[in-house]
Design a protein around this motif. Structure first.
Motif, PDB file in Angstrom:
ATOM      1  N   UNK A   1       0.800  -1.218   0.000  1.00  0.00           N
ATOM      2  CA  UNK A   1       0.000   0.000   0.000  1.00  0.00           C
ATOM      3  C   UNK A   1       0.836   1.272   0.000  1.00  0.00           C
ATOM      4  N   UNK A   2       2.149   1.149   0.183  1.00  0.00           N
ATOM      5  CA  UNK A   2       3.013   2.318   0.144  1.00  0.00           C
ATOM      6  C   UNK A   2       3.136   3.074   1.452  1.00  0.00           C
ATOM      7  N   UNK A   3       2.831   2.409   2.571  1.00  0.00           N
ATOM      8  CA  UNK A   3       2.990   3.037   3.881  1.00  0.00           C
ATOM      9  C   UNK A   3       4.356   2.734   4.492  1.00  0.00           C
ATOM     10  N   UNK A   4       5.260   2.163   3.727  1.00  0.00           N
ATOM     11  CA  UNK A   4       6.530   1.684   4.267  1.00  0.00           C
ATOM     12  C   UNK A   4       7.486   2.806   4.657  1.00  0.00           C
ATOM     13  N   UNK A   5       7.228   4.047   4.224  1.00  0.00           N
ATOM     14  CA  UNK A   5       8.131   5.149   4.569  1.00  0.00           C
ATOM     15  C   UNK A   5       7.718   5.880   5.850  1.00  0.00           C
TER      16      UNK A   5
ATOM     17  N   UNK B   1       0.535   9.292  11.208  1.00  0.00           N
ATOM     18  CA  UNK B   1       1.763   9.317  10.430  1.00  0.00           C
ATOM     19  C   UNK B   1       2.818   8.378  10.943  1.00  0.00           C
ATOM     20  N   UNK B   2       2.400   7.205  11.458  1.00  0.00           N
ATOM     21  CA  UNK B   2       3.371   6.196  11.867  1.00  0.00           C
ATOM     22  C   UNK B   2       2.764   4.809  11.812  1.00  0.00           C
ATOM     23  N   UNK B   3       3.630   3.810  11.929  1.00  0.00           N
ATOM     24  CA  UNK B   3       3.209   2.418  12.037  1.00  0.00           C
ATOM     25  C   UNK B   3       3.267   2.027  13.503  1.00  0.00           C
ATOM     26  N   UNK B   4       2.155   1.522  14.043  1.00  0.00           N
ATOM     27  CA  UNK B   4       2.097   1.113  15.445  1.00  0.00           C
ATOM     28  C   UNK B   4       2.480  -0.357  15.536  1.00  0.00           C
ATOM     29  N   UNK B   5       3.604  -0.627  16.180  1.00  0.00           N
ATOM     30  CA  UNK B   5       4.178  -1.972  16.251  1.00  0.00           C
ATOM     31  C   UNK B   5       3.889  -2.549  17.633  1.00  0.00           C
TER      32      UNK B   5
END
Length: 541
Positions: free
Chosen positions: A463-467, A506-510
């Motif tokens: 989806x292009x959220x990798x950045x 604006x982030x990925x929640x790990x």
């Protein structure tokens, strides 16, 4: 307590700049938010800590006391702190407004409903959830796949029974049955969005980007596509504005936003920090839990997003925490060997501070049960390592107990300041970003991604959220993902169970280990001690 208009006057603000909530609380109106381009911001002091015990190590108390100490030595100072959540207030830790003679006032109101920000965030979050289920119920043209909905509901009370739920039961009129759950409001993406947004347009853009789930052809569905952005922004209209209160000795305090450091990004709002830094010479702020959680996120998320950068980092240490990290009982005086072993834990955090270019000022927060010998061991160790160190007795002595710390902070702020640096590049893969934080900040030897996490990462890349940067949800009690693994663990693997896309924030929640985003109450909750007297006073917080 001083009248809030008198507190505002110390910052050069008049009555027209404020939206007052009685005599002691106010919000700063949007048109009165200071423009940093017209006045260079003051120096930001970030207060962090080593990994705490379950009761906390008084980081907020130290931040408030430090501000009072700075004011006592002639420095114009303001605070920028997080709002308390009802979760810990009724749970284990109790109130979140400092303590003793280093407290935010009016403490009871701040700890309870305050100016309603938490409720507004919860309402906006749950409105979006309702619109999602409404679209499913009416089979809208969005064609939402009800088994691919990620947007849960929130509640600002610890309630483990709501972690996993089934909704839509009772027939067709009540919606489509599906599994979902609740998070605590402090973990809401709306909370993160509120804290990271710079203005209304930024808020609405972030709200619109929220990813709620997917349709039946695996295409993402956002809050914007649900036409939810405007109504959500309207609910957050007043909540966006920083709250102004005061500390025990009349220091102005902007208290705004309350994400947890272990399951969210752990920092108060950008607007509050910017207001404090622009209106005062020193702005004292904090980041949630230990440096491994809140402070790393302060640098890699909040500073990267806003362009803010601190001048000083203060690291709070307590005898109690060092005892437990040295293998002892935190509540009992043990042999000095426990403290000495615990100093390995402190040393690790100091190295993490160095990673961002700072030499920390060590604040030893003194408790009544600490022995002189234990305190001396910590101070001597810091002196041997050429660290600025000061004992802090603000809980009992107020600002007077923080003057030595204040002098150390001023001295540190006058040294050449490091340029902004982040732990990783946004160009790196999500796996590389997670591994960098795990290995550099936590001390992990590797990262183990579950099958679910691998699938999440595949979708993120597609989806292009990798950045996006990463926000790692991890236990606050250990450098590792295991709360029982205290001290200075080495050679452990950090288990990553899942990765959520927080596109609006604006982030990925790990999510790592056994971390949950809805805490539970302890066997004897702090709620048992809280009461309302016949005179209308709240007691027991």
């Amino acid at each position: 307590m001083h009248h809030i208009l008198d507190i505002a006057e110390t910052l050069g603000l008049d009555a027209d700049s404020l939206m007052c909530f009685g005599e002691h609380m106010a919000k700063l109106r949007s048109q009165s938010l200071p423009n940093p381009e017209t006045k260079p911001p003051g120096k930001i002091v970030l207060v962090s800590a080593i990994n705490p015990t379950r009761s906390g190590e008084g980081k907020t108390t130290v931040a408030i006391g430090l501000a009072q100490g700075l004011e006592r030595i002639g420095k114009k100072t303001a605070l920028a702190l997080r709002e308390p959540s009802l979760g810990p207030i009724f749970g284990v830790k109790g109130g979140g407004a400092g303590g003793g003679r280093c407290q935010l006032e009016p403490a009871a109101r701040i700890n309870m409903h305050f100016t309603g920000d938490m409720h507004a965030i919860g309402a906006a979050h749950n409105l979006l959830a309702a619109l999602v289920d409404n679209a499913i119920h009416f089979r809208s043209e969005l064609d939402l796949e009800h088994r691919q909905i990620f947007w849960r509901r929130v509640l600002d009370v610890n309630d483990r029974a709501l972690r996993q739920t089934v909704i839509g039961l009772g027939g067709r009129l009540n919606g489509v049955p599906r599994e979902t759950g609740f998070d605590i409001t402090a973990a809401s993406e709306i909370m993160a969005i509120l804290c990271l947004s710079e203005h209304t347009a930024d808020l609405k853009a972030r709200l619109g980007r929220i990813l709620v789930g997917f349709n039946r052809t695996e295409e993402p569905v956002t809050a914007q596509s649900l036409q939810a952005t405007g109504a959500m922004a309207a609910l957050l209209h007043d909540a966006m504005l920083p709250n102004l209160v005061q500390a025990s000795e009349g220091i102005p305090a902007f208290v705004h936003g309350g994400p947890f450091g272990n399951i969210a990004h752990g920092c108060n709002s950008v607007t509050a920090t910017r207001a404090a830094a622009t209106l005062a010479d020193y702005a004292v702020t904090e980041a949630g839990f230990g440096f491994d959680l809140g402070a790393e996120k302060f640098f890699d998320l909040k500073c990267r997003s806003s362009g803010l950068w601190p001048s000083v980092v203060v690291l709070v240490v307590t005898v109690r925490a060092l005892r437990i990290h040295g293998g002892g009982n935190p509540e009992l005086c043990g042999d000095l060997g426990e403290i000495e072993r615990g100093l390995k834990h402190l040393e690790h955090h100091i190295q993490c501070v160095h990673t961002f270019g700072f030499a920390p000022v060590i604040a030893i927060n003194c408790f009544a049960g600490d022995s002189t010998q234990e305190l001396n061991v910590i101070e001597q160790w810091c002196n041997q390592h050429k660290l600025d160190v000061a004992s802090f007795s603000g809980f009992t002595d107020g600002g007077a107990g923080a003057e030595n710390l204040a002098h150390a902070v001023v001295s540190a702020s006058e040294r050449p300041q490091p340029e902004a640096r982040y732990l990783y590049s946004l160009e790196a893969s999500p796996e590389a970003k997670i591994s960098t934080v795990a290995q550099t900040i936590y001390g992990a030897s590797s990262v183990e991604f579950s099958r679910t996490a691998r699938k999440d990462l595949d979708r993120i890349n597609t989806l292009g959220y990798d950045r996006l940067p990463v926000c790692i949800a991890k236990t606050h009690l250990s450098l590792s993902g295991d709360p029982a693994l205290v001290g200075h663990p080495r050679g452990f693997a950090l288990p990553v169970e899942s990765v959520r896309i927080a596109a609006g924030a604006g982030y990925l929640l790990v999510l790592t280990g056994d971390i949950v985003t809805m805490p539970g109450l302890p066997r004897e909750p702090a709620a048992y001690r809280i009461d309302l007297t016949d005179d209308g006073d709240i007691t027991g917080i």
